[in-house]
Motif scaffolding. Structure first.
Motif, PDB file in Angstrom:
ATOM      1  N   VAL A 123       0.898  -1.147  -0.045  1.00 38.53           N
ATOM      2  CA  VAL A 123      -0.118   0.021   0.096  1.00 38.53           C
ATOM      3  C   VAL A 123       1.048   1.268   0.025  1.00 38.53           C
ATOM      4  O   VAL A 123       0.393   1.993  -0.604  1.00 38.53           O
ATOM      5  CB  VAL A 123      -0.935  -0.068   1.198  1.00 38.53           C
ATOM      6  CG1 VAL A 123      -1.754   1.443   1.187  1.00 38.53           C
ATOM      7  CG2 VAL A 123      -2.020  -1.240   0.999  1.00 38.53           C
ATOM      8  N   LEU A 151      -7.140   5.125 -10.500  1.00 34.41           N
ATOM      9  CA  LEU A 151      -8.376   4.368 -10.003  1.00 34.41           C
ATOM     10  C   LEU A 151      -9.306   5.556  -9.737  1.00 34.41           C
ATOM     11  O   LEU A 151     -10.673   5.055  -9.945  1.00 34.41           O
ATOM     12  CB  LEU A 151      -7.836   3.966  -8.682  1.00 34.41           C
ATOM     13  CG  LEU A 151      -7.137   2.443  -8.808  1.00 34.41           C
ATOM     14  CD1 LEU A 151      -6.964   1.999  -7.251  1.00 34.41           C
ATOM     15  CD2 LEU A 151      -8.141   1.454  -9.296  1.00 34.41           C
ATOM     16  N   TYR A 160     -13.051   5.325 -11.004  1.00 35.78           N
ATOM     17  CA  TYR A 160     -14.392   5.185  -9.973  1.00 35.78           C
ATOM     18  C   TYR A 160     -15.516   6.185 -10.901  1.00 35.78           C
ATOM     19  O   TYR A 160     -16.517   6.037 -10.675  1.00 35.78           O
ATOM     20  CB  TYR A 160     -14.203   5.796  -8.785  1.00 35.78           C
ATOM     21  CG  TYR A 160     -13.175   4.843  -7.815  1.00 35.78           C
ATOM     22  CD1 TYR A 160     -12.765   3.487  -8.346  1.00 35.78           C
ATOM     23  CD2 TYR A 160     -12.453   5.426  -6.862  1.00 35.78           C
ATOM     24  CE1 TYR A 160     -11.855   2.738  -7.609  1.00 35.78           C
ATOM     25  CE2 TYR A 160     -11.503   4.489  -6.197  1.00 35.78           C
ATOM     26  CZ  TYR A 160     -11.433   3.027  -6.447  1.00 35.78           C
ATOM     27  OH  TYR A 160     -10.420   2.512  -5.671  1.00 35.78           O
ATOM     28  N   SER A 176      -8.805   5.085   0.067  1.00 36.28           N
ATOM     29  CA  SER A 176      -9.391   3.634  -0.187  1.00 36.28           C
ATOM     30  C   SER A 176      -8.706   3.149  -1.790  1.00 36.28           C
ATOM     31  O   SER A 176      -8.451   1.815  -1.880  1.00 36.28           O
ATOM     32  CB  SER A 176     -10.998   3.634  -0.370  1.00 36.28           C
ATOM     33  OG  SER A 176     -11.256   2.612  -1.162  1.00 36.28           O
ATOM     34  N   ALA A 177      -8.398   4.287  -2.469  1.00 36.80           N
ATOM     35  CA  ALA A 177      -7.789   3.564  -3.890  1.00 36.80           C
ATOM     36  C   ALA A 177      -6.446   3.144  -3.686  1.00 36.80           C
ATOM     37  O   ALA A 177      -6.016   2.189  -4.378  1.00 36.80           O
ATOM     38  CB  ALA A 177      -7.804   4.936  -4.752  1.00 36.80           C
ATOM     39  N   GLU A 220      -6.519  -0.243  -2.424  1.00 33.42           N
ATOM     40  CA  GLU A 220      -6.918  -1.243  -3.682  1.00 33.42           C
ATOM     41  C   GLU A 220      -5.839  -1.339  -4.310  1.00 33.42           C
ATOM     42  O   GLU A 220      -5.538  -2.560  -4.651  1.00 33.42           O
ATOM     43  CB  GLU A 220      -8.168  -0.816  -4.580  1.00 33.42           C
ATOM     44  CG  GLU A 220      -8.536  -1.529  -5.497  1.00 33.42           C
ATOM     45  CD  GLU A 220      -9.510  -0.831  -6.442  1.00 33.42           C
ATOM     46  OE1 GLU A 220     -10.525  -0.073  -6.090  1.00 33.42           O
ATOM     47  OE2 GLU A 220      -9.346  -1.208  -7.752  1.00 33.42           O
ATOM     48  N   ARG A 249      -4.156  -5.224  -4.509  1.00 34.23           N
ATOM     49  CA  ARG A 249      -4.348  -5.917  -6.085  1.00 34.23           C
ATOM     50  C   ARG A 249      -2.863  -6.205  -6.285  1.00 34.23           C
ATOM     51  O   ARG A 249      -2.603  -7.354  -6.724  1.00 34.23           O
ATOM     52  CB  ARG A 249      -4.820  -4.971  -7.074  1.00 34.23           C
ATOM     53  CG  ARG A 249      -5.093  -5.631  -8.215  1.00 34.23           C
ATOM     54  CD  ARG A 249      -5.657  -4.492  -9.447  1.00 34.23           C
ATOM     55  NE  ARG A 249      -7.006  -4.058  -8.891  1.00 34.23           N
ATOM     56  CZ  ARG A 249      -8.100  -4.644  -9.251  1.00 34.23           C
ATOM     57  NH1 ARG A 249      -8.487  -5.605 -10.142  1.00 34.23           N
ATOM     58  NH2 ARG A 249      -9.383  -3.769  -9.068  1.00 34.23           N
ATOM     59  N   PRO A 271     -10.873  -2.339   4.309  1.00 31.05           N
ATOM     60  CA  PRO A 271     -11.037  -2.129   2.643  1.00 31.05           C
ATOM     61  C   PRO A 271     -12.470  -2.786   2.471  1.00 31.05           C
ATOM     62  O   PRO A 271     -12.794  -3.942   2.854  1.00 31.05           O
ATOM     63  CB  PRO A 271      -9.937  -3.435   2.329  1.00 31.05           C
ATOM     64  CG  PRO A 271      -9.075  -3.600   3.700  1.00 31.05           C
ATOM     65  CD  PRO A 271      -9.758  -3.198   4.663  1.00 31.05           C
ATOM     66  N   ALA A 289     -12.469  -1.808  -2.242  1.00 27.78           N
ATOM     67  CA  ALA A 289     -11.151  -2.449  -2.496  1.00 27.78           C
ATOM     68  C   ALA A 289     -11.750  -3.825  -2.788  1.00 27.78           C
ATOM     69  O   ALA A 289     -11.588  -4.521  -3.696  1.00 27.78           O
ATOM     70  CB  ALA A 289     -10.001  -2.420  -1.939  1.00 27.78           C
ATOM     71  N   ARG A 317     -14.462  -4.670  -5.293  1.00 25.17           N
ATOM     72  CA  ARG A 317     -14.059  -4.691  -6.775  1.00 25.17           C
ATOM     73  C   ARG A 317     -13.082  -5.601  -7.035  1.00 25.17           C
ATOM     74  O   ARG A 317     -13.013  -6.204  -8.141  1.00 25.17           O
ATOM     75  CB  ARG A 317     -13.141  -3.220  -7.023  1.00 25.17           C
ATOM     76  CG  ARG A 317     -14.138  -2.009  -7.231  1.00 25.17           C
ATOM     77  CD  ARG A 317     -13.449  -0.646  -7.051  1.00 25.17           C
ATOM     78  NE  ARG A 317     -12.289  -0.564  -8.003  1.00 25.17           N
ATOM     79  CZ  ARG A 317     -12.305  -0.309  -9.382  1.00 25.17           C
ATOM     80  NH1 ARG A 317     -13.398  -0.371  -9.777  1.00 25.17           N
ATOM     81  NH2 ARG A 317     -11.276  -0.368 -10.177  1.00 25.17           N
ATOM     82  N   LEU A 318     -12.451  -6.182  -6.032  1.00 21.72           N
ATOM     83  CA  LEU A 318     -11.372  -7.280  -6.232  1.00 21.72           C
ATOM     84  C   LEU A 318     -12.324  -8.640  -6.459  1.00 21.72           C
ATOM     85  O   LEU A 318     -12.107  -9.389  -7.331  1.00 21.72           O
ATOM     86  CB  LEU A 318     -10.480  -7.367  -4.955  1.00 21.72           C
ATOM     87  CG  LEU A 318      -9.433  -6.673  -5.077  1.00 21.72           C
ATOM     88  CD1 LEU A 318      -8.595  -6.453  -3.787  1.00 21.72           C
ATOM     89  CD2 LEU A 318      -8.407  -6.860  -6.328  1.00 21.72           C
TER      90      LEU A 318
END
Ligand code: MN
Length: 502
Positions: free
Chosen positions: A219, A230, A234, A257-258, A261, A265, A290, A293, A296-297
């Motif tokens: 991160v 990102l 969004y 948060s981005a 993510e 990832r 999270p 994130a 979306r994952l």
């Protein structure tokens, strides 16, 4: 999801014997080749179907099975006895077989040619008894297998074949699959615990724990350019609330948060993981839980379980593979709140944040709101509702001496209101046969509060998966009756205890 079903092969293997002479065997081969080719082209069957030469003796059968065992592309076999194939020939091969298989009980011609049928025709089209001889040896050897009955152009048979190939692909995908756990279990929770060694033996996936510092290293390495990219994604995909738009009071939380993510990832990609768990009790080094994130994952195909729930993470991955390319979403889920009105009892499924975006009926709303537990900064999340229609909930539990899968068939309904103050994604469903029986049955069977929820798959997929895994399967549906279910659970205790041996 980075997956092409055509990379997976199912081998179409036909049984016969030498008794019939060369001409008949050649005809058997031609017929089998035509069926294999047709199956390979059918849209219901997403994998590659490969024709294999007709088997006429035990040695060649055993050799072919050994080849199938080590071939990474081969996810399973379809076996069919066009003529009579004395089943002792199959014992050596079946004893060695390590891949899932399906016994396709079909016949080359759909209809009896009433005016022309003679003894030659009878001698060539023998699956009605040839497949019974083959079926016997499978049963005699206590082999788990899928049986599909019907002509090879019958839509129902094709649908069942296609579903099974999706499950076999998920099974193959699970062999050696890596699941990462960040932190441990949520403290004192029972159902999310389990025997990881037993799971690895039974299902083939590997669960390993990682420190939060392993994740925060990724991160922290995320660049501003990655965050910006990102945020643009969004903005192009979701309806952002005022407070998370540029200049909004919570914009910085969305940026964080981005960052989470992108880091998460990168960790999963570099490590070759197929699923992961988090625990809101251990977020050391992360500024927020999270949510976005994880949503979306999951949509990208990763399995996920909250509060350290690795069994659900691995099951979600498997069901994501089965559902790949089908209509309808598949997500981690939790039974959250009841509507106990006798005129229409319902379950509201949701989670603190982590419901997969694939379930969204409309464009999700992207927002940041306080979480009220966990003591971290306000996390970002997507808010949406799932569309009405049939679905299932599946829960895998560890009973100490074995695993049990519990599945409930449900009907998703439209919420009667917009739920404007509910800050999380939600699904409202009517469990079959009704809430009272379904909940009692689920609780008796020991089903978890976590499940995999899907609108893409029917219960048959999970049943096929359990058959391949060799685990207990408990279905709760329109026909469920409590007294009968209790009996089924008691019988399961005996059967699985005996079947396991020492
Ligand atoms: Mn939970």
């Amino acid at each position: 999801m980075d997956l092409n079903f055509k990379d997976f092969e199912v081998w179409f293997v036909t049984g016969s014997q030498h008794l019939y002479g060369e001409a008949a065997l050649q005809q058997v081969g031609e017929d089998a080749r035509r069926i294999a080719q047709s199956l390979n082209e059918r849209p219901e069957i997403p994998v590659t179907v490969v024709y294999k030469p007709v088997m006429t003796d035990g040695d060649s059968i055993r050799r072919l099975i050994l080849e199938a065992n080590v071939d990474e592309r081969c996810i399973g076999l379809i076996l069919w006895m066009h003529t009579f194939s004395p089943a002792r020939m199959w014992i050596g091969g079946l004893s060695a077989l390590r891949k899932p298989y399906l016994h396709f009980h079909t016949q080359y011609y759909r209809d009896i040619p009433w005016d022309t049928i003679d003894m030659d025709y009878m001698n060539l089209h023998q699956s009605a008894h040839g497949d019974r001889e083959f079926g016997f040896i499978n049963t005699r050897m206590r082999k788990n297998r899928k049986i599909v009955v019907g002509h090879w152009e019958d839509p129902q048979a094709l649908e069942a074949l296609g579903a099974w190939t999706r499950v076999a692909a998920a099974w193959q995908d699970g062999q050696g699959a890596k699941i990462a756990r960040f932190g441990d279990n949520m403290r004192d929770v029972a159902v999310t615990e389990g025997d990881k060694v037993a799971a690895q033996i039974q299902f083939g996936y590997v669960v390993n724990g990682y420190s939060l510092s392993d994740l925060t290293a990724y991160v922290d390495a995320v660049t501003e350019a990655q965050v910006k990219a990102l945020l643009e994604e969004y903005e192009g995909s979701y309806a952002l609330t005022e407070r998370v738009r540029p200049g909004g009071e919570f914009r910085e939380y969305l940026e964080e948060s981005a960052r989470i993510e992108a880091g998460l990832r990168a960790f999963l990609q570099e490590g070759g993981f197929k699923g992961f768990t988090t625990s809101f009790e251990d977020l050391t080094g992360l500024r927020q839980l999270p949510g976005l994130a994880v949503q979306r994952l999951m949509k990208a195909g990763y399995g996920f379980g909250a509060e350290g729930d690795w069994k659900t993470a691995a099951l979600l991955r498997a069901m994501k593979v089965m559902a790949h390319g089908l209509e309808g979403g598949t997500s981690f889920m939790e039974d959250y709140v009841y509507h106990l009105d006798p005129a229409g009892s319902r379950i509201l499924g949701a989670h603190m944040l982590e419901v997969c975006e694939s379930l969204a009926k409309d464009k999700p709303v992207l927002d940041v709101q306080p979480l009220s537990i966990g003591g971290k900064e306000n996390p970002a999340r997507l808010i949406f509702t799932a569309p009405k229609g049939p679905g299932i909930c599946a829960s895998l539990i560890d009973l100490g001496n074995r695993f049990r899968m519990v599945v409930n068939e449900v009907e998703v309904v439209d919420p009667p209101a917009d739920l404007p103050k509910l800050p999380v994604a939600r699904v409202l469903w009517d469990p079959k046969p009704n809430l009272k029986v379904a909940a009692e049955a689920w609780i008796l069977a020991g089903g978890a509060h976590h499940s995999v929820f899907t609108q893409a798959l029917g219960s048959q997929y999970v049943e096929d998966y359990c058959e391949i895994a060799g685990i207990e399967y408990v279905l709760i549906n329109e026909e469920t009756e409590i007294r009968q279910l209790k009996q089924e659970l008691r019988l399961g205790e005996i059967y699985y205890h005996l079947a396991k041996g020492i």
